[in-house]
Write a protein that holds these residues in place. Sequence first.
Motif, short mmCIF file in Angstrom:
data_model
loop_
_atom_site.label_atom_id
_atom_site.label_comp_id
_atom_site.label_asym_id
_atom_site.label_seq_id
_atom_site.Cartn_x
_atom_site.Cartn_y
_atom_site.Cartn_z
N HIS A 85 -41.58 -12.06 3.14
CA HIS A 85 -40.94 -13.04 1.64
C HIS A 85 -40.41 -12.17 0.76
O HIS A 85 -38.82 -11.85 1.00
CB HIS A 85 -41.77 -14.01 1.42
CG HIS A 85 -41.28 -14.50 0.43
ND1 HIS A 85 -41.03 -15.83 0.70
CD2 HIS A 85 -40.78 -14.60 -0.35
CE1 HIS A 85 -39.99 -16.82 -0.21
NE2 HIS A 85 -39.53 -15.80 -1.08
N GLU A 86 -40.35 -10.76 -0.23
CA GLU A 86 -40.47 -10.54 -0.74
C GLU A 86 -39.87 -9.09 -0.36
O GLU A 86 -39.05 -8.83 -0.52
CB GLU A 86 -41.55 -10.04 -1.55
CG GLU A 86 -42.95 -10.96 -2.33
CD GLU A 86 -42.14 -11.76 -2.71
OE1 GLU A 86 -41.06 -11.49 -3.23
OE2 GLU A 86 -42.88 -13.05 -3.26
N GLN A 122 -35.09 -10.73 -8.53
CA GLN A 122 -35.50 -11.93 -8.80
C GLN A 122 -36.01 -11.85 -10.37
O GLN A 122 -35.18 -13.56 -10.95
CB GLN A 122 -36.63 -12.50 -8.01
CG GLN A 122 -37.00 -12.90 -7.26
CD GLN A 122 -38.09 -14.31 -6.55
OE1 GLN A 122 -38.90 -12.82 -6.55
NE2 GLN A 122 -38.21 -15.73 -6.37
N HIS A 180 -36.53 -10.68 -0.29
CA HIS A 180 -35.33 -10.09 -0.98
C HIS A 180 -34.25 -9.23 -1.76
O HIS A 180 -33.61 -8.88 -2.52
CB HIS A 180 -36.74 -10.79 -2.73
CG HIS A 180 -36.82 -12.72 -2.42
ND1 HIS A 180 -35.95 -13.19 -3.44
CD2 HIS A 180 -38.37 -12.29 -1.97
CE1 HIS A 180 -37.10 -14.75 -3.63
NE2 HIS A 180 -37.68 -13.82 -2.83
N CYS A 196 -40.34 -20.47 -2.82
CA CYS A 196 -40.52 -19.28 -3.55
C CYS A 196 -39.19 -19.79 -5.24
O CYS A 196 -39.25 -21.39 -5.45
CB CYS A 196 -38.91 -18.86 -2.97
SG CYS A 196 -38.21 -17.17 -4.22
N LEU A 197 -40.39 -19.00 -5.98
CA LEU A 197 -40.16 -19.23 -7.65
C LEU A 197 -38.79 -19.43 -7.44
O LEU A 197 -38.28 -19.36 -8.72
CB LEU A 197 -40.51 -17.92 -8.31
CG LEU A 197 -42.21 -18.20 -8.75
CD1 LEU A 197 -42.76 -16.89 -8.72
CD2 LEU A 197 -42.83 -19.65 -8.72
#
Length: 175
Positions: free
Chosen positions: A135-136, A51, A139, A93-94
């Motif tokens: 979730h992470e 990210q 990514h 999510c950012l």
Amino acid sequence: MALREILRYPEPLLKQKSVPVTEFNDELKQLADDMVETMYDAPGVGLAAPQIGALQRLIILDCSAKDEPDDLLVAVNPEIIAGEGDSLEEEGCLSVPGYWANVKRHATATLRYQDTDGNFCEREADGLLAIGMQHEIDHLEGVLFVDRLSPLKRSIFRKKYMKMLKEKEAENAGT
Ligand code: NI
């Protein structure tokens, strides 16, 4: 430490797979520090290295409540080695600002990972932290939470989101 820019959907780099970390050096610690600063500043409860543009298998999480002390987890080469039960909770999510949706996950998860010195660790979690781990790690595989929606919901998301982006661009252009 330095604040880093958070990449946003539809940035193509977010679709790429991250590579395992093999060197536990100062550069890795610097990257982790930057991620911590960037996550708390956002503010968010989790962040994955891709990210901020680093395709390395490194995630951080802090799902502590506001009135609790910080509970920072920095996980290198993280893997879910056990997951049980079902959960359907709203996620954001950012990298996808302004959008939230329910996502199916395991309700509990056991994470195996290395710390920034290379030591192997395990952590069991439920609730928000278990969801955050899943979730992470997604990514690191180039998967965003919106990729886990049904095809219909995903296409509605895309239309809404791209419209919102255009509106923002128009605002920024002063038109
Ligand atoms: Ni995210």
